[in-house]
Design an enzyme around this catalytic site. Structure first.
Site, PDB file in Angstrom:
ATOM      1  N   GLU A  79      40.875  27.281  20.212  1.00 25.43           N
ATOM      2  CA  GLU A  79      39.580  26.779  19.726  1.00 25.43           C
ATOM      3  C   GLU A  79      38.906  27.831  18.867  1.00 25.43           C
ATOM      4  O   GLU A  79      37.934  27.571  18.178  1.00 25.43           O
ATOM      5  CB  GLU A  79      38.648  26.478  20.913  1.00 25.43           C
ATOM      6  N   ASP A 108      45.966  38.590  35.347  1.00 26.31           N
ATOM      7  CA  ASP A 108      46.416  39.244  36.574  1.00 26.31           C
ATOM      8  C   ASP A 108      47.270  38.292  37.419  1.00 26.31           C
ATOM      9  O   ASP A 108      46.916  37.110  37.573  1.00 26.31           O
ATOM     10  CB  ASP A 108      45.159  39.658  37.368  1.00 26.31           C
TER      11      ASP A 108
HETATM   12  C1  BGC Z   1      46.634  44.433  39.641  1.00 23.46           C
HETATM   13  C2  BGC Z   1      46.419  45.242  40.863  1.00 23.46           C
HETATM   14  C3  BGC Z   1      45.744  44.353  41.896  1.00 23.46           C
HETATM   15  C4  BGC Z   1      46.517  43.042  42.107  1.00 23.46           C
HETATM   16  C5  BGC Z   1      45.694  42.010  42.811  1.00 23.46           C
HETATM   17  C6  BGC Z   1      47.647  43.439  40.178  1.00 23.46           C
HETATM   18  O1  BGC Z   1      48.566  43.039  39.482  1.00 23.46           O
HETATM   19  O2  BGC Z   1      47.139  45.158  38.553  1.00 23.46           O
HETATM   20  O3  BGC Z   1      45.673  46.384  40.618  1.00 23.46           O
HETATM   21  O4  BGC Z   1      45.695  45.029  43.108  1.00 23.46           O
HETATM   22  O5  BGC Z   1      46.902  42.497  40.895  1.00 23.46           O
HETATM   23  O6  BGC Z   1      44.713  41.494  41.980  1.00 23.46           O
END
Ligand code: BGC
Length: 563
Positions: free
Chosen positions: A275, A225
């Protein structure tokens, strides 16, 4: 033309790609938003046993992997992307034993599991942030996050002009027990999502432990993310962002995003992935100048990166073709494979986007509950089916979002009192946010929550979903579910190399591509029918009669005689 031997195998007998360490290169990855997939215990929230109970459905659909959006303990300030504990399951979603059972069931039918890792920020309930709040300025506990004194005479102004993605300032001030203001902390998203300080070695170690924790439980890969934001230039004075929002420099000089140093983090993660046997995979959710996206996809880094170019394109032949050429070339520069996405939990579903006039401001449209501009739902679905076949014919990995295989539309008219997206709150109710793409799935045409498992799903489902439910489409010729099933089965049987060639069509609104072994995809973006070339039609998004491909549809053909 004789077909390569592998192409002629019965799809059910062909080797499953997941047996191979390169399984991810051309995988179909299905995104599950756990709270909205299937509810096993009737509390209104989807859960991990709910996903396990539907593994048969996913196997029949023909996917290679499941990407699970966050299922960790969370107060849901941002739909689970505010993580309290990276190495546990939210109690309302199940237990670690439930998670293990899911991995076992998925692996049992050859489906890989990819989990979401959220390294840019924790939640404000994470033990580290609680410690930071209880510790004085300058303490090691605060050094795991980004705390700064304020500016202005009494420190009452934020340390910089950085803004949150969800609206408002990216800084929140703490106050002591007497209400006296003290330091500020950084949050590029909601205030409940304090940013971690990746200049701190302890933060690195913590995430290496988390990666191993899930890999040891059998997880096959990670979706990372906000992968572009971890490394920040926090030197004083804090610099402003560039003038043009959304445009990032190609030299990595932005103070917050896509800095060159971020790749040192992923090189270290790659060491952990390697790993394991087979090595764990990863895909970056990274926003950068388009030319720099491939840096995340290097084999010495995360290995693959999302591109959202197709998702952002209009339903338009020239735009689609340009995106494909660019993305394939970019991925090839580092030896990765491209990714393709039409929908996910952050955007308006593509069946809806394609049914609105190009250029419609989707935020404004949602604010009018979808009434500002009339949606042509049938056209949207017709185009969505065509685009799906186009995407699934491309070399690389296709990421599907739960419900797109049912042709679901965005739920545009969710009432204000059910909205949970922080965007709604943080923009002071001027943008509804993303909840309309997260409404729980309909499994049956009747019953509690249309088979979701509870009478009152956490977001209400529209009555029209009764007709879209899985049991209303399964086995029904021409349904969107059967289209996806046929496409995934056929893709698995036909897919060979990672290249494509374009075939001249003589029409600007018709695109024809061919993959090695003679797998053709023709997409008609226009309204006039198009005479298909000779060959056997294997899958089509609309009925093909007398060799004519109707407008706004796609067909796959093979050009050899079938035994
Ligand atoms: C996720 C979102 C989230 C954000 C913050 C994004 O890229 O896909 O749903 O709100 O990251 O974590």
């Amino acid at each position: 033309m004789p077909a390569p031997e592998s192409v002629l195998l019965d799809p059910d007998l062909s080797p499953h790609p997941s047996l191979d360490a390169d399984w991810w290169r051309q995988a179909v990855v299905y995104q599950v938003y756990p709270r909205s997939f299937a509810d096993s215990d009737g509390d209104g929230l989807g859960d991990i046993p709910g996903v396990t109970s539907r593994i048969g459905y996913l196997a029949e659909l023909g996917i290679d992997a499941i990407w699970l959006s966050p299922f960790y303990p969370s107060a849901l300030a941002d739909g689970g992307y505010d993580v309290d504990d990276y190495r546990d399951v939210a109690p309302e979603l199940g237990t670690l034993a439930d998670f293990d059972a899911l991995v076992e069931a998925a692996h049992g039918v050859g489906i890989k599991i990819v989990v979401d890792i959220v390294p840019n920020h924790t939640s404000n309930r994470h033990v580290w942030f609680r410690e930071a709040l209880a510790s004085p300025p300058g303490s090691p506990a605060r050094a795991r996050y980004v705390f700064r004194d304020g500016t202005g005479p009494d420190g009452s102004l934020p340390p910089s002009d950085w803004t949150s993605h969800f609206g408002g300032a990216a800084w929140t001030r703490l106050h002591d027990a007497d209400g006296v203001g003290e330091q500020w902390y950084l949050h590029l998203f909601a205030p409940e999502q304090p940013d971690l300080n990746w200049d701190n070695r302890e933060v690195h170690e913590e995430f290496l432990t988390t990666l191993r924790f899930w890999a040891d439980r059998g997880v096959d890969g990670y979706r990372v993310d906000v992968a572009h934001a971890l490394a920040k230039d926090l030197s004083e004075p804090l610099r402003s962002k560039p003038e043009t929002p959304g445009v990032l420099p190609i030299d990595g000089s932005d103070p917050l995003f896509d800095r060159n140093e971020v790749h040192e983090i992923y090189a270290e993660w790659r060491g952990v992935f390697n790993e394991y046997d087979p090595p764990r995979t990863a895909v970056a959710e990274a926003f950068s100048a388009p030319e720099r996206r491939a840096l995340y996809a290097r084999p010495t880094g995360l290995g693959q990166a999302f591109n959202f170019d197709l998702l952002k394109a209009d339903f338009d032949a020239a735009q689609f073709r340009e995106v494909v050429e660019f993305c394939l070339a970019q991925a090839a520069t580092v030896g990765s494979s491209s990714t393709w996405v039409l929908s996910n939990h952050d955007v308006v579903r593509h069946a809806t986007r394609y049914g609105l006039p190009a250029g419609t401001d989707l935020d404004d449209w949602l604010m009018t509950d979808g009434r500002q501009v009339a949606l042509d739902a049938e056209q949207g679905l017709r185009r969505a089916r065509a685009a799906a076949l186009f995407m699934l014919a491309l070399p690389g990995s296709a990421y599907l979002y739960q419900g797109e295989e049912l042709g679901l539309h965005e739920v545009a008219d969710l009432p204000a009192d059910v909205l949970q997206d922080p965007i709604w709150l943080r923009t002071l109710h001027t943008k509804k946010g993303r909840d309309g793409s997260r409404v729980p799935l309909p499994w049956t045409g009747e019953g509690e929550g249309y088979g979701f498992g509870s009478a009152n799903p956490w977001l209400p489902q529209p009555a029209a979903w009764s007709h879209d439910a899985v049991d209303r489409q399964a086995g029904v010729e021409g349904s969107t579910l059967e289209l996806y099933r046929a496409a995934l089965r056929t893709r698995r049987a036909l897919q060979t190399g990672e290249t494509l060639e374009w075939v001249e069509t003589g029409r600007e609104d018709v695109v024809h591509l061919v993959r090695p072994g003679g797998w053709h995809c023709v997409t008609n973006f226009g309204s006039e029918p198009y005479a298909l070339p000779a060959g056997e039609v294997r899958v089509a998004s609309a009925p093909v009669a007398s060799g004519l491909l109707p407008g706004e549809s796609s067909a796959w053909l093979t050009d050899w005689p079938q035994g």
